[in-house]
Design an enzyme around this catalytic site. Structure first.
Site, mmCIF file in Angstrom:
data_model
loop_
_atom_site.group_PDB
_atom_site.id
_atom_site.type_symbol
_atom_site.label_atom_id
_atom_site.label_comp_id
_atom_site.label_asym_id
_atom_site.label_seq_id
_atom_site.Cartn_x
_atom_site.Cartn_y
_atom_site.Cartn_z
ATOM 1 N N PRO A 23 0.829 -1.209 0.000
ATOM 2 C CA PRO A 23 0.000 0.000 0.000
ATOM 3 C C PRO A 23 0.864 1.259 0.000
ATOM 4 C CG PRO A 23 0.033 -1.010 2.178
ATOM 5 C CD PRO A 23 0.716 -1.963 1.262
ATOM 6 N N MET A 24 0.475 2.217 -0.841
ATOM 7 C CA MET A 24 1.209 3.485 -0.932
ATOM 8 C C MET A 24 0.230 4.626 -1.163
ATOM 9 S SD MET A 24 4.416 2.430 -3.355
ATOM 10 C CE MET A 24 3.366 1.469 -4.462
ATOM 11 N N THR A 25 0.274 5.624 -0.304
ATOM 12 C CA THR A 25 -0.571 6.796 -0.478
ATOM 13 C C THR A 25 -0.194 7.526 -1.762
ATOM 14 O OG1 THR A 25 -0.859 7.082 1.904
ATOM 15 C CG2 THR A 25 -1.217 9.017 0.527
ATOM 16 N N GLN A 98 -6.694 -1.510 1.711
ATOM 17 C CA GLN A 98 -6.121 -1.245 3.030
ATOM 18 C C GLN A 98 -7.010 -0.252 3.766
ATOM 19 O OE1 GLN A 98 -2.753 1.312 4.168
ATOM 20 N NE2 GLN A 98 -1.714 -0.549 4.816
ATOM 21 N N HIS A 172 -4.670 -1.282 8.473
ATOM 22 C CA HIS A 172 -3.398 -0.578 8.635
ATOM 23 C C HIS A 172 -3.132 -0.434 10.132
ATOM 24 C CE1 HIS A 172 0.080 1.648 7.822
ATOM 25 N NE2 HIS A 172 -0.385 2.563 6.983
ATOM 26 N N ASN A 175 2.863 2.214 11.159
ATOM 27 C CA ASN A 175 3.293 3.544 10.718
ATOM 28 C C ASN A 175 2.668 4.726 11.459
ATOM 29 O OD1 ASN A 175 4.475 1.813 8.927
ATOM 30 N ND2 ASN A 175 3.763 2.819 7.079
ATOM 31 N N TYR A 177 -0.456 5.240 12.683
ATOM 32 C CA TYR A 177 -1.868 5.577 12.557
ATOM 33 C C TYR A 177 -2.658 4.959 13.713
ATOM 34 C CZ TYR A 177 -0.125 7.368 8.189
ATOM 35 O OH TYR A 177 0.601 8.068 7.263
ATOM 36 N N GLY A 312 7.077 -1.699 -2.476
ATOM 37 C CA GLY A 312 6.369 -0.434 -2.522
ATOM 38 C C GLY A 312 6.839 0.440 -3.664
ATOM 39 N N ARG A 313 7.858 1.272 -3.383
ATOM 40 C CA ARG A 313 8.302 2.272 -4.358
ATOM 41 C C ARG A 313 8.638 1.685 -5.723
ATOM 42 N NH1 ARG A 313 12.788 4.690 -0.494
ATOM 43 N NH2 ARG A 313 12.505 2.605 0.403
#
Length: 357
Positions: A23-25, A98, A172, A175, A177, A312-313
């Site tokens: 998952p990536m915002t 997510q 989630h 990180n 949250y 991710g990236r």
């Protein structure tokens, strides 16, 4: 011999490989937290992943962390997400949503409400708002009687996710949250049943996962965790015991998976692998750290007992990442300036590898 490209059975899903899109915002949602046709194309381009996990999706308005993020708390949002899940499935993929409640990592300029958290302790750093970055505000501490409402928000959003065509959900819990805030020993200063001891600090996470599993089925439910992670100023006392206790409780539920981040030493992570009897998704390098995950990192963790590996990236600039990993093709770099820019630039402008004639 198990490799990154060996198939894997995850609940009722048959994954063609062990590559997970993490998952990536990307903050590309439309007004009202609606998924868009561009988002459908973005995820469909990456459907060769064994499993896609979407960007964080807020389960209610107060849980929205950043402007431009999608939700799963209205009928219109469910309808909009169907275009995404249909596109991924048409391209042969599998996709989990997510579910991300930001808790204290939010701002009134984004939601129109004061953020909430386990205690009235502000996050460390600046949060994104429609008016630019601003210092994280002090959240309102949830009353004990309010906590079950936020537990239920994960389950309610998960029901909507299934209605929208998702194959499952990932909570989630990492990180910094809301779930992570309850696990924390400096963001959670409560003296009721949700704070203090390890048993109390894991309670919110266990209740949220349990409610979700009961709502949509345990085999459709996963959770992402960042043991010892310091995101947004989070601290966790007694990390090994905290996460051993959490995984022990969660192991009773028959979940689809646990998704761990490499936020602590390998020895501790291996001990947690031994505690967890089910499927382990491993994010093999520190998220947003100096190193981007590659094939060597994946192979290393598969050898240590992980079942699936999340990237991710690398998926941002490489919609064909699975094929690049399989054949040893170069991994293209992403333009960091466009991560949260909005629009299609840096989102739909990356292509599959172009072979020279």
């Amino acid at each position: 011999m198990t490799t990154l490209f060996t198939g894997y059975r995850l609940g009722d899903l048959v994954l063609p490989n062990r590559v997970v899109m993490a998952p990536m915002t990307r903050v590309r949602a439309a007004a009202g937290g609606l998924a868009t046709p561009s988002m459908a194309r973005y995820y469909a381009q990456r459907a060769t992943a064994g499993l896609i996990v979407t960007e964080g999706v807020q389960p209610n308005l107060i849980g929205q962390s950043n402007p431009g993020t999608p939700g799963l708390h209205t009928d219109d949002q469910v309808t909009a997400w169907r275009t995404v899940t249909d596109a991924v499935h048409t391209n042969g993929g599998r996709i989990f949503a997510q579910i991300m409640h930001g808790g204290r990592v939010s701002h009134p300029d984004t939601t129109g409400m004061q953020p909430v958290g386990p205690s009235a302790v502000a996050a460390v750093g600046e949060v994104f708002t429609p008016n630019g970055r601003q210092p994280a505000p002090t959240p309102r501490a949830l009353d004990t009687a309010e906590v079950p409402e936020h537990v239920r928000s994960y389950a309610d959003a998960s029901r909507r996710a299934v209605d929208a065509g998702f194959d499952g959900v990932e909570l989630h819990g990492a990180n910094g949250y809301l779930i992570s805030q309850f696990l924390s020993s400096n963001a959670n200063l409560r003296t009721d049943r949700y704070g203090g001891s390890v048993a109390n600090r894991i309670r919110f996470a266990v209740e949220a996962v349990t409610a979700t599993a009961e709502a949509i089925g345990a085999d459709r439910t996963g959770i992402r965790l960042s043991p010892g992670g310091a995101f947004w100023g989070i601290e966790e006392a007694d990390v090994a015991n905290l996460y051993t206790a959490l995984l022990t409780e969660l192991s009773r539920l028959g979940l689809a998976y646990i998704h761990l981040e490499a936020t602590i030493d390998e020895e501790t992570l291996l001990a947690l692998r031994r505690t967890w009897p089910g499927t382990l998704v491993m994010n093999p390098v520190l998220p947003m750290g100096p190193k981007q995950a590659g094939r060597t990192d994946a192979d290393h963790w598969l050898g240590l007992g992980a079942d699936l590996i999340s990237f991710g990236r690398a998926f941002i600039a490489n919609p064909d990442l699975v094929e690049r990993l399989r054949t040893g093709l170069p991994i293209a770099p992403a333009d960091e300036a466009t991560y949260f820019e909005g629009g299609d630039n840096g989102y739909l402008t990356y292509s599959a590898y172009q072979h020279s004639a």
